[in-house]
Scaffold this motif. Structure first.
Motif, PDB file in Angstrom:
ATOM      1  N   THR A   1      89.216   6.748  76.880  1.00  0.00           N
ATOM      2  CA  THR A   1      89.943   6.047  76.938  1.00  0.00           C
ATOM      3  C   THR A   1      89.755   5.771  78.441  1.00  0.00           C
ATOM      4  OG1 THR A   1      91.835   7.377  76.893  1.00  0.00           O
ATOM      5  CG2 THR A   1      91.373   6.146  75.382  1.00  0.00           C
ATOM      6  N   SER A   2      89.970   6.918  79.419  1.00  0.00           N
ATOM      7  CA  SER A   2      90.407   6.913  80.932  1.00  0.00           C
ATOM      8  C   SER A   2      88.578   5.149  81.540  1.00  0.00           C
ATOM      9  CB  SER A   2      90.187   8.283  81.024  1.00  0.00           C
ATOM     10  OG  SER A   2      89.168   8.825  81.506  1.00  0.00           O
ATOM     11  N   MET A   3      88.140   6.378  80.823  1.00  0.00           N
ATOM     12  CA  MET A   3      86.592   4.830  81.489  1.00  0.00           C
ATOM     13  C   MET A   3      86.641   3.660  81.876  1.00  0.00           C
ATOM     14  SD  MET A   3      85.246   7.810  83.665  1.00  0.00           S
ATOM     15  CE  MET A   3      83.956   6.855  83.933  1.00  0.00           C
ATOM     16  N   VAL A   4      86.877   3.664  80.339  1.00  0.00           N
ATOM     17  CA  VAL A   4      87.401   2.114  79.660  1.00  0.00           C
ATOM     18  C   VAL A   4      88.283   1.297  80.817  1.00  0.00           C
ATOM     19  CG1 VAL A   4      86.414   2.180  77.365  1.00  0.00           C
ATOM     20  CG2 VAL A   4      88.855   2.408  77.761  1.00  0.00           C
ATOM     21  N   SER A   5      88.642   1.967  80.780  1.00  0.00           N
ATOM     22  CA  SER A   5      90.046   1.310  81.494  1.00  0.00           C
ATOM     23  C   SER A   5      89.756   0.990  83.163  1.00  0.00           C
ATOM     24  CB  SER A   5      91.486   2.815  82.019  1.00  0.00           C
ATOM     25  OG  SER A   5      91.871   2.698  80.496  1.00  0.00           O
ATOM     26  N   VAL A   6      89.225   1.997  83.709  1.00  0.00           N
ATOM     27  CA  VAL A   6      88.326   2.010  85.468  1.00  0.00           C
ATOM     28  C   VAL A   6      87.338   1.179  84.923  1.00  0.00           C
ATOM     29  CG1 VAL A   6      86.649   2.712  86.371  1.00  0.00           C
ATOM     30  CG2 VAL A   6      88.456   4.665  85.402  1.00  0.00           C
ATOM     31  N   HIS A   7      86.160   0.858  83.996  1.00  0.00           N
ATOM     32  CA  HIS A   7      85.563  -0.268  83.533  1.00  0.00           C
ATOM     33  C   HIS A   7      86.275  -1.870  83.526  1.00  0.00           C
ATOM     34  CE1 HIS A   7      81.040  -1.634  80.894  1.00  0.00           C
ATOM     35  NE2 HIS A   7      82.723  -2.548  82.293  1.00  0.00           N
TER      36      HIS A   7
ATOM     37  N   ILE B   1      87.779  10.283  93.158  1.00  0.00           N
ATOM     38  CA  ILE B   1      86.350   9.303  95.061  1.00  0.00           C
ATOM     39  C   ILE B   1      86.708   7.826  95.140  1.00  0.00           C
ATOM     40  CG2 ILE B   1      84.985  10.007  96.316  1.00  0.00           C
ATOM     41  CD1 ILE B   1      83.858  12.412  94.935  1.00  0.00           C
ATOM     42  N   GLY B   2      85.919   7.503  94.268  1.00  0.00           N
ATOM     43  CA  GLY B   2      86.246   5.875  94.588  1.00  0.00           C
ATOM     44  C   GLY B   2      87.275   4.929  94.666  1.00  0.00           C
ATOM     45  N   MET B   3      88.410   5.104  93.204  1.00  0.00           N
ATOM     46  CA  MET B   3      89.389   4.763  93.744  1.00  0.00           C
ATOM     47  C   MET B   3      89.940   4.690  94.589  1.00  0.00           C
ATOM     48  SD  MET B   3      89.289   3.026  91.046  1.00  0.00           S
ATOM     49  CE  MET B   3      88.289   2.247  89.307  1.00  0.00           C
TER      50      MET B   3
ATOM     51  N   TRP C   1      79.057   2.275  93.649  1.00  0.00           N
ATOM     52  CA  TRP C   1      79.016   3.288  93.463  1.00  0.00           C
ATOM     53  C   TRP C   1      80.261   4.132  92.478  1.00  0.00           C
ATOM     54  CZ3 TRP C   1      78.738   8.808  95.616  1.00  0.00           C
ATOM     55  CH2 TRP C   1      79.792   9.645  94.357  1.00  0.00           C
ATOM     56  N   LEU C   2      81.296   2.628  92.396  1.00  0.00           N
ATOM     57  CA  LEU C   2      82.040   2.909  90.735  1.00  0.00           C
ATOM     58  C   LEU C   2      81.064   2.006  89.730  1.00  0.00           C
ATOM     59  CD1 LEU C   2      85.774   2.330  92.451  1.00  0.00           C
ATOM     60  CD2 LEU C   2      84.797   3.487  90.852  1.00  0.00           C
ATOM     61  N   GLY C   3      80.906   1.292  90.187  1.00  0.00           N
ATOM     62  CA  GLY C   3      79.315   0.224  89.424  1.00  0.00           C
ATOM     63  C   GLY C   3      78.690   1.770  88.049  1.00  0.00           C
ATOM     64  N   PHE C   4      78.000   1.959  89.245  1.00  0.00           N
ATOM     65  CA  PHE C   4      77.360   3.589  88.407  1.00  0.00           C
ATOM     66  C   PHE C   4      77.809   4.172  87.858  1.00  0.00           C
ATOM     67  CE2 PHE C   4      74.452   7.290  88.742  1.00  0.00           C
ATOM     68  CZ  PHE C   4      72.808   7.205  88.583  1.00  0.00           C
ATOM     69  N   PHE C   5      78.700   4.980  88.488  1.00  0.00           N
ATOM     70  CA  PHE C   5      80.112   6.330  87.734  1.00  0.00           C
ATOM     71  C   PHE C   5      80.389   5.217  86.466  1.00  0.00           C
ATOM     72  CE2 PHE C   5      77.811   8.248  90.583  1.00  0.00           C
ATOM     73  CZ  PHE C   5      77.156   9.505  91.029  1.00  0.00           C
ATOM     74  N   GLY C   6      81.512   4.719  87.049  1.00  0.00           N
ATOM     75  CA  GLY C   6      81.916   4.732  86.347  1.00  0.00           C
ATOM     76  C   GLY C   6      82.099   3.038  84.810  1.00  0.00           C
ATOM     77  N   ILE C   7      80.536   2.756  85.510  1.00  0.00           N
ATOM     78  CA  ILE C   7      80.219   1.787  84.111  1.00  0.00           C
ATOM     79  C   ILE C   7      78.725   2.667  83.319  1.00  0.00           C
ATOM     80  CG2 ILE C   7      79.153  -0.152  83.218  1.00  0.00           C
ATOM     81  CD1 ILE C   7      80.189  -2.071  84.952  1.00  0.00           C
ATOM     82  N   GLY C   8      78.212   3.538  84.060  1.00  0.00           N
ATOM     83  CA  GLY C   8      77.346   4.001  83.129  1.00  0.00           C
ATOM     84  C   GLY C   8      77.414   5.536  83.378  1.00  0.00           C
TER      85      GLY C   8
ATOM     86  N   LEU D   1      96.356   4.256  90.184  1.00  0.00           N
ATOM     87  CA  LEU D   1      96.575   4.286  88.428  1.00  0.00           C
ATOM     88  C   LEU D   1      95.455   4.635  87.980  1.00  0.00           C
ATOM     89  CD1 LEU D   1      99.001   4.545  86.435  1.00  0.00           C
ATOM     90  CD2 LEU D   1      98.148   1.938  86.066  1.00  0.00           C
ATOM     91  N   LEU D   2      94.051   3.855  88.413  1.00  0.00           N
ATOM     92  CA  LEU D   2      92.961   4.723  87.696  1.00  0.00           C
ATOM     93  C   LEU D   2      92.933   5.956  88.187  1.00  0.00           C
ATOM     94  CD1 LEU D   2      91.411   0.834  87.994  1.00  0.00           C
ATOM     95  CD2 LEU D   2      92.179   2.303  86.095  1.00  0.00           C
ATOM     96  N   ALA D   3      92.313   6.313  88.978  1.00  0.00           N
ATOM     97  CA  ALA D   3      92.983   7.479  90.009  1.00  0.00           C
ATOM     98  C   ALA D   3      93.147   8.328  89.940  1.00  0.00           C
ATOM     99  CB  ALA D   3      92.977   7.503  91.538  1.00  0.00           C
ATOM    100  N   ALA D   4      94.816   8.618  89.227  1.00  0.00           N
ATOM    101  CA  ALA D   4      95.644   9.613  88.577  1.00  0.00           C
ATOM    102  C   ALA D   4      95.098  10.004  87.384  1.00  0.00           C
ATOM    103  CB  ALA D   4      97.130   8.840  89.110  1.00  0.00           C
ATOM    104  N   LEU D   5      95.260   8.651  86.878  1.00  0.00           N
ATOM    105  CA  LEU D   5      94.977   8.956  85.343  1.00  0.00           C
ATOM    106  C   LEU D   5      93.374   9.408  84.422  1.00  0.00           C
ATOM    107  CD1 LEU D   5      94.871   7.852  82.257  1.00  0.00           C
ATOM    108  CD2 LEU D   5      94.296   5.674  82.749  1.00  0.00           C
TER     109      LEU D   5
END
Length: 387
Positions: free
Chosen positions: A217-223, A287-289, A309-316, A372-376
C-alpha cells in the motif's frame, strides 16, 4: 516440465500483455499538461482519472483471484484484456471528462485480471531459482507500457486530439489479448485445478501477508504519486517545458522497468530473502522523497536524477514484492492470495493520486505531497521490520 524452453515464450507473452493492457492508463501522467489544457482540469481532477481506472479492481481482484484458482489463466487474462480494449475503443467517442471517467472505470474492471493472472502464470512455469528474475521481467511490462505510452500518446494528443489516444490504447490492448489467448498454455506438470477451494480471509492474519499489504500500500502510493505529479512538478517547479518533462517521465518509466528486473533478480540470490529487497526500496524512496521537499529538488538536473532514482526503486519494488507474495501463499491459494494482496493495495492505488492532487491544489505546493509519501513509507519500514 518447468525447465521447458516454452516457459520463456510464456514469460514473453505475459510481459507483452501486461504492457499492452496498461498502455493507456500509464500514459495519463505523460499527457497531464494536454489533459489539463484541453479538458480544463485541476490537479485533483487529473488525479481522479488515475483513480477511476483503479476503482473496480478493488472488488474485481478478489473475484479474479478465485477464478484463477479454478480456471485456466489463458481465458481469465485474455477476456480481461479484451474488456480493456472494448472500453477504450468506446472511449474514442467520449464527449468530455465525465464520460472519460466512466471509460476508465470499465477498463479498470478488465485490467483486474491482468496483474494476478499474469503473475500466477509466470510463477507456475518457473521454479524458485529463477522465479524472481522471471517475475521482475514480467512486472517490467507495466513501466514498459508507460515508456511506450509516454513516448507516443503526447504526440498523438498534439496531432489528433486526446480522443485519438484512447483508440490507440484500444488497439494495443487488443493485441495483448490476442497474444495471450493464442500462446498461453498451462505447464504440463501442474496438477489439475480443484473444483472447489475454500476462501481463506484468515490469510490476512499471517505475518507475511501483513508485510505484503503494508509495503504494497505504501509503495503503490509512491508509484501513483510519481505517475500523476512528475511531469507537472518538472513543468511548474523547475520551469521545464512540457515536452522535456514528458521525456524525463519516459526515463523514469525505463528506470522502473530496469528496477523491476534487477531488484527481482537480486532477490533470487539475496541471503536475507526477497523481502529484504523490498525493505531496500522503502529506504531508497524515503531518501528520494525527502530530497524533493528541499531546495535541491527545485534544480532541473537534481529533480530529474531524483525522479529516475524514484523510478528505479519506487516502481522497481514490485518485482521482488510479487515474487515474495506468490511464494509465501499456500500452493492451492496462490491466485486468491495474490488477488487479496492486490485488492488491498487498490485502496491506496485509488486514493493516492486524487489525495495527492488535492493536497497539491490546497497548499499550492508539491512539498506536502512528497512529505506525506516519505512519512507513510517510513512508518511502513519501521513497522514491517518488527514483523
Amino acid at each position: 516440465m518447468k525447465t521447458s524452453r516454452y516457459r520463456w515464450v510464456i514469460l514473453g507473452v505475459a510481459t507483452f500483455t501486461q504492457a499492452a493492457a496498461s498502455f493507456f492508463v500509464q500514459g495519463i501522467g505523460a499527457m497531464s499538461v494536454h489533459l489539463r489544457r484541453d479538458l480544463e482540469l485541476n490537479t485533483t481532477q487529473l488525479g481522479l482519472l488515475q483513480s477511476a481506472a483503479q476503482l473496480l479492481p478493488l472488488a474485481g481482484l478478489l473475484v479474479v483471484g478465485r477464478l484463477l484458482d479454478r480456471h485456466d489463466e489463458r481465458w481469465v487474462v485474455g477476456i480481461g484484456a479484451l474488456v480493456v480494449a472494448v472500453a477504450l475503443a468506446a472511449g474514442g467517442a467520449a464527449p468530455g471528462y465525465a464520460s472519460l471517467l466512466v471509460v476508465l472505470l470499465i477498463a479498470g474492471a478488465g485490467y483486474s485480471a491482468i496483474q494476478p493472472g499474469g503473475s500466477k502464470s509466470v510463477a507456475s512455469w518457473f521454479d524458485a531459482s529463477q522465479r524472481g528474475l522471471a517475475m521482475g521481467i514480467r512486472q517490467a511490462g507495466l513501466p514498459l507500457g508507460g515508456v511506450l505510452a509516454a513516448s507516443a500518446l503526447p504526440v498523438l494528443a498534439t496531432a489528433f486530439g486526446w480522443r485519438s489516444t484512447l483508440v490507440a490504447g484500444a488497439f494495443v490492448a487488443l493485441s495483448g489479448a490476442v497474444a495471450f489467448m493464442a500462446f498461453y498454455r498451462r505447464p504440463p506438470d501442474r496438477p489439475s485445478m480443484p473444483a472447489t477451494s475454500r476462501v481463506r480471509l484468515e490469510l490476512l492474519r499471517e505475518p507475511y501477508m501483513k508485510k505484503i499489504i503494508l509495503s504494497g500500500t505504501s509503495m503503490v502510493s509512491v508509484h501513483g504519486g510519481v505517475g500523476v505529479l512528475t511531469v507537472l512538478y518538472l513543468h511548474e517547479v523547475t520551469s521545464m517545458d512540457s515536452a522535456s518533462a514528458a521525456l524525463v517521465y519516459v526515463a523514469v518509466q525505463c528506470a522502473g522497468a530496469l528496477g523491476r528486473i534487477c531488484l527481482a533478480a537480486w532477490s533470487d540470490r539475496h541471503r536475507s530473502g526477497r523481502y529484504a529487497c523490498v525493505t531496500t526500496c522503502l529506504a531508497a524512496v524515503i531518501i528520494g522523497m525527502t530530497v524533493l521537499t528541499t531546495p535541491i529538488g527545485r534544480s532541473p538536473v537534481a529533480a530529474c536524477l531524483v525522479f529516475i532514482w524514484l523510478g528505479f526503486f519506487g516502481i522497481g519494488w514490485y518485482g521482488p514484492w510479487v515474487a515474495y507474495a506468490a511464494e509465501s501463499a499456500p500452493p492451492d491459494h496462490t491466485g486468491f492470495a495474490l488477488g487479496l494482496a492486490m485488492a488491498v493495495n487498490q485502496v491506496a492505488v485509488i486514493l493516492a493520486p486524487s489525495v495527492l492532487g488535492l493536497l497539491t491544489d490546497l497548499t499550492g505546493s508539491f512539498a506536502p505531497a512528497w512529505a506525506l509519501l516519505a512519512a507513510l513509507t517510513a512508518v511502513t519500514l519501521t513497522t514491517t521490520a518488527r514483523l
